[in-house]
Design a protein around this motif. Structure first.
Motif, short mmCIF file in Angstrom:
data_model
loop_
_atom_site.label_atom_id
_atom_site.label_comp_id
_atom_site.label_asym_id
_atom_site.label_seq_id
_atom_site.Cartn_x
_atom_site.Cartn_y
_atom_site.Cartn_z
N ALA A 59 -3.48 0.27 1.92
CA ALA A 59 -4.49 -0.76 2.43
C ALA A 59 -4.74 -1.82 1.55
CB ALA A 59 -5.78 0.00 2.21
N ASN A 60 -4.48 -1.97 0.35
CA ASN A 60 -4.04 -3.42 -0.53
C ASN A 60 -3.15 -3.97 0.15
OD1 ASN A 60 -2.84 -4.74 -2.90
ND2 ASN A 60 -5.06 -4.63 -3.21
N THR A 61 -1.76 -3.61 0.25
CA THR A 61 -0.60 -4.32 0.74
C THR A 61 -1.20 -4.94 2.23
OG1 THR A 61 0.53 -2.75 -0.35
CG2 THR A 61 1.63 -4.02 1.62
N ALA A 62 -1.73 -3.89 3.05
CA ALA A 62 -2.20 -4.37 4.65
C ALA A 62 -3.03 -5.62 4.45
CB ALA A 62 -2.49 -3.45 5.39
N ILE A 63 -3.84 -5.59 3.42
CA ILE A 63 -5.16 -6.61 3.50
C ILE A 63 -4.63 -7.78 3.04
CG2 ILE A 63 -7.45 -6.99 2.13
CD1 ILE A 63 -8.04 -4.23 2.58
#
Length: 330
Positions: free
Chosen positions: A274-278
Motif C-alpha cells: 500500500a505504501n509503495t502504491a500511494i
C-alpha cells in the motif's frame, strides 16, 4: 498497551518485514480496496482520498481503483472506528488528518480507539495549511486579522468562527487566536468544511477556520475573503494573503497532514505494498495538479516517517490543548 516508543519501533519492524515479504505479496494484490474518511464530499480529505484512490488500481497493492466512503459523524471518529474494526487484510484504509491521532487523545477522556495501538501507519498523503476567512457578515473594510479582531470585539454577538469539527486543528487555531488577543471568539463546530463555508458565504456565520484550500474557489470568486494562513511561509496558492505570523501571531504557525492508516495487525507486506502504491500515485502529475486545486501538497514517505511525525504532533499539541482547556464529550 504499547508505549509510543514501542509503537514507532514496531512500525520500523513492519517496514523491514514488509520489504522481505514484498515479492510474495506483489504477485497477489488485493481485488478491491476501500478508503474511508470522516468528512463530507468536496473537502480536502475527500479530494485526497479520491485523487490518490483512483490511481491505486493496477499496482502491487490492488487490481482496481479504490472505492471511497465518506463516513461522517462524531467529529470524524466514526470513520476511525470503522477502520479499527475492519478485517486486518489491507482491503480497508483510513484517510484522516493527524488531529484524530495526535490531538484527540488529549481531549477525549474515553476515546474509543487507541491511535498508537489500534491502527497501523501506512503513508502520509498530503500537507495543508489552514486559513481564516470571513464572509459578507463582516464588513469589506476588514482585511487583516487585527481588523477582524477589532470588529469581533465591537460585535460580540456575531463574533463566531466555524471549524470542520470540535477538537480539530482549525478549532484550536481559532481558540488560540482568541486567547492571545483577549477577544471572545465563539466556536461553531460543523461536520466538515463545506457546510460551514456555505454558512459563511450565506451570511449566517462570520468566519471559518479550516484547510485554506477549501476556501480557494470562493475566495477567487469574491464570495469570501481569506485574511490569514497558518503556514511557516505564505501559501503558493494565495500568495497575496499574509500568514498569521506575519500579522503578529507567531504561535499560530501550524501545518497538518492527511495520512493513510490500516487496521492493526495488517500483514507487513500488505502495508508496504500500500505504501509503495500511494507513494507512486503521489508522484503522478495529474495527482499533484489535482491536489494543488485544493491547496494541498503531496508528502509521501515511509510508515516509520509517519509514525515519527504522529508522535511529534502528539507531544506538540498536549500543552496547547491544556492551555486552551477544552475537553470533548464522548
Amino acid at each position: 498497551m504499547r508505549t509510543r516508543r514501542q509503537f514507532i519501533q514496531a512500525t520500523a519492524a513492519t517496514t523491514l518485514l514488509g520489504s522481505l515479504g514484498l515479492q510474495t505479496a506483489r504477485a497477489q494484490g488485493l481485488e478491491q480496496v476501500k478508503i474511508v474518511n470522516g468528512f463530507p464530499a468536496g473537502g480536502s480529505a475527500d479530494v485526497t482520498s479520491r485523487r490518490i484512490g483512483e490511481k491505486l488500481g493496477g499496482s502491487v497493492y490492488t487490481k482496481n481503483a479504490a472505492v471511497v466512503e465518506n463516513k461522517t459523524g462524531a467529529a470524524g471518529r466514526i470513520a476511525v472506528e470503522t477502520v479499527k474494526n475492519a478485517a486486518p487484510d489491507g482491503a480497508t484504509l483510513l484517510l484522516t488528518p493527524y488531529s484524530m491521532m495526535s490531538i484527540y487523545p488529549h481531549i477525549y477522556k474515553q476515546l474509543s480507539y487507541d491511535p498508537f495501538k489500534d491502527l497501523t501507519p501506512v503513508c502520509m498523503a498530503s500537507l495543508l495549511t489552514h486559513g481564516l476567512a470571513v464572509g459578507p457578515m463582516v464588513p469589506a473594510s476588514v482585511k487583516t486579522v487585527k481588523d477582524y479582531l477589532a470588529w469581533a470585539k465591537a460585535n460580540p454577538k456575531d463574533a463566531n468562527y466555524g471549524s470542520p469539527a470540535a477538537g480539530s486543528t482549525p478549532h484550536f487555531l481559532g481558540a488560540l487566536l482568541g486567547l492571545e488577543s483577549g477577544v471572545d471568539l465563539k466556536h461553531v463546530p460543523y461536520r466538515g468544511s463545506i457546510p460551514g463555508i456555505t454558512d459563511v458565504i450565506g451570511g449566517q456565520l462570520a468566519s471559518m477556520v479550516t484547510p485554506h484550500g477549501d476556501f480557494l474557489a470562493n475566495h477567487r470568486a469574491g464570495k469570501l475573503r481569506i485574511i490569514a494562513t497558518s503556514g511557516k511561509t505564505r501559501s503558493p496558492f494565495v500568495p497575496e494573503v499574509p500568514t498569521f505570523a506575519e500579522q503578529g501571531f507567531p504561535d499560530l504557525v501550524v501545518e497538518e497532514w492527511f495520512g493513510f492508516y490500516a487496521p492493526a495487525k495488517t500483514p507487513a507486506a500488505v502495508v508496504m505494498n500500500a505504501n509503495t502504491a500511494i507513494n507512486a500515485a503521489l508522484k503522478e502529475k495529474s495527482v499533484i495538479d489535482s491536489l494543488a486545486l485544493s491547496g494541498l501538497v503531496p508528502v509521501g514517505g515511509s510508515p516509520e516517517d509517519m509514525a515519527k511525525s504522529m508522535q511529534y504532533y502528539f507531544e506538540f499539541w498536549g500543552p496547547l490543548v491544556k492551555k486552551i482547556g477544552f475537553t470533548a464529550e464522548s
